[in-house]
Design an enzyme around this catalytic site. Structure first.
Site, PDB file in Angstrom:
ATOM      1  N   HIS A  89       0.780 104.731 -36.551  1.00 48.36           N
ATOM      2  CA  HIS A  89      -0.374 104.843 -35.735  1.00 48.36           C
ATOM      3  C   HIS A  89      -0.849 105.942 -34.952  1.00 48.36           C
ATOM      4  CE1 HIS A  89      -0.938 100.054 -36.238  1.00 48.36           C
ATOM      5  NE2 HIS A  89       0.258 100.284 -36.517  1.00 48.36           N
TER       6      HIS A  89
ATOM      7  N   HIS B  28       4.191 103.025 -41.960  1.00 47.68           N
ATOM      8  CA  HIS B  28       2.935 103.743 -41.457  1.00 47.68           C
ATOM      9  C   HIS B  28       3.066 104.027 -40.097  1.00 47.68           C
ATOM     10  CE1 HIS B  28       2.038  99.633 -40.950  1.00 47.68           C
ATOM     11  NE2 HIS B  28       1.451  99.805 -39.875  1.00 47.68           N
TER      12      HIS B  28
ATOM     13  N   ASN C 208       5.425 100.442 -36.080  1.00 48.57           N
ATOM     14  CA  ASN C 208       6.003  99.358 -35.715  1.00 48.57           C
ATOM     15  C   ASN C 208       6.833  98.774 -36.863  1.00 48.57           C
ATOM     16  OD1 ASN C 208       4.360  99.018 -33.502  1.00 48.57           O
ATOM     17  ND2 ASN C 208       2.623  98.503 -34.805  1.00 48.57           N
TER      18      ASN C 208
ATOM     19  N   VAL D 219       1.871  95.109 -42.000  1.00 47.25           N
ATOM     20  CA  VAL D 219       1.641  95.595 -43.197  1.00 47.25           C
ATOM     21  C   VAL D 219       2.807  96.261 -43.636  1.00 47.25           C
ATOM     22  CG1 VAL D 219       0.449  97.119 -45.039  1.00 47.25           C
ATOM     23  CG2 VAL D 219      -0.773  95.833 -43.046  1.00 47.25           C
TER      24      VAL D 219
ATOM     25  N   ARG E 140      -8.794 105.248 -41.078  1.00 48.56           N
ATOM     26  CA  ARG E 140      -9.139 104.517 -39.836  1.00 48.56           C
ATOM     27  C   ARG E 140      -8.738 103.247 -39.804  1.00 48.56           C
ATOM     28  NH1 ARG E 140     -11.729 108.245 -37.034  1.00 48.56           N
ATOM     29  NH2 ARG E 140     -13.157 109.545 -38.268  1.00 48.56           N
ATOM     30  N   ASP E 141      -8.091 102.898 -38.864  1.00 45.55           N
ATOM     31  CA  ASP E 141      -7.513 101.214 -38.738  1.00 45.55           C
ATOM     32  C   ASP E 141      -8.652 100.396 -38.469  1.00 45.55           C
ATOM     33  OD1 ASP E 141      -4.739  99.847 -37.422  1.00 45.55           O
ATOM     34  OD2 ASP E 141      -6.578  98.792 -37.519  1.00 45.55           O
TER      35      ASP E 141
HETATM   36  P1  AMP Z   1       0.966  97.079 -37.970  1.00 47.57           P
HETATM   37  O1  AMP Z   1       0.920  95.865 -37.375  1.00 47.57           O
HETATM   38  O2  AMP Z   1       1.858  98.095 -37.432  1.00 47.57           O
HETATM   39  O3  AMP Z   1       1.710  96.821 -39.519  1.00 47.57           O
HETATM   40  O4  AMP Z   1      -0.414  97.703 -38.443  1.00 47.57           O
HETATM   41  C1  AMP Z   1      -1.358  97.338 -39.392  1.00 47.57           C
HETATM   42  C2  AMP Z   1      -2.409  98.046 -39.135  1.00 47.57           C
HETATM   43  O5  AMP Z   1      -3.333  98.026 -40.417  1.00 47.57           O
HETATM   44  C3  AMP Z   1      -3.259  97.114 -38.178  1.00 47.57           C
HETATM   45  O6  AMP Z   1      -3.515  97.835 -37.093  1.00 47.57           O
HETATM   46  C4  AMP Z   1      -4.302  96.739 -38.902  1.00 47.57           C
HETATM   47  O7  AMP Z   1      -5.567  96.640 -38.218  1.00 47.57           O
HETATM   48  C5  AMP Z   1      -4.483  97.683 -40.026  1.00 47.57           C
HETATM   49  N1  AMP Z   1      -5.144  97.419 -41.207  1.00 47.57           N
HETATM   50  C6  AMP Z   1      -5.128  96.336 -42.225  1.00 47.57           C
HETATM   51  N2  AMP Z   1      -5.637  96.102 -43.129  1.00 47.57           N
HETATM   52  C7  AMP Z   1      -6.385  97.462 -43.198  1.00 47.57           C
HETATM   53  C8  AMP Z   1      -7.312  98.205 -43.975  1.00 47.57           C
HETATM   54  N3  AMP Z   1      -7.461  97.501 -45.121  1.00 47.57           N
HETATM   55  N4  AMP Z   1      -7.962  99.167 -43.615  1.00 47.57           N
HETATM   56  C9  AMP Z   1      -7.500  99.598 -42.406  1.00 47.57           C
HETATM   57  N5  AMP Z   1      -6.709  99.146 -41.546  1.00 47.57           N
HETATM   58  C10 AMP Z   1      -5.950  98.239 -42.123  1.00 47.57           C
END
Ligand code: AMP
Length: 114
Positions: A102, A100, A87, A96, A29-30
């Protein structure tokens, strides 16, 4: 590529709310959900961005999407619908750098996205 927080989650070095796993894919989960269901599907073998994916990653990319769809079916919202998003880099909103998908569900999505 440099290590990311997602690789640490794969190695179980930091906690995550893991909801799905197979040999190649982990999903959790995000932390900052944008919908009632917001799950991230990541390859256990890290690829930084979609730009860095090469032909030999094609099967892995497919597995990410198939895992997302399987999870949606398992959870019972596949027919109602959902959105998958990748993204890439700054304009795509990537924060990140471990590729990944979403998976967003549980509310009506708008289009175009913001
Ligand atoms: P992006 O912006 O597409 O790179 O998505 C990165 C996502 O990772 C964001 O929606 C963050 O809320 C999520 N995120 C960052 N760190 C963590 C974590 N430790 N556990 C779960 N989700 C995370």
């Amino acid at each position: 590529m440099s290590d990311t927080i997602f690789s640490k989650i794969v190695r179980r070095e930091i906690p995550a709310d893991i909801v799905y796993e197979n040999d190649d894919v982990l999903a959790f989960r995000d932390l900052n959900p944008q919908a009632p269901v917001h799950v991230l599907f990541i390859p256990k073998r890290a690829v930084a961005t979609l730009n860095d994916a090469i032909a030999t990653d094609a099967e892995l990319l497919g597995k990410l999407l198939l895992a997302s769809a399987e999870y949606a079916r398992q959870q019972g919202f596949a027919e109602q619908g959902y959105r998958t998003v990748i993204n890439c880099n700054d304009d795509g909103g990537q924060t990140v750098f471990h590729l990944h998908v979403h998976l967003l569900a549980g509310r009506r999505m708008t289009w175009p996205p913001g």
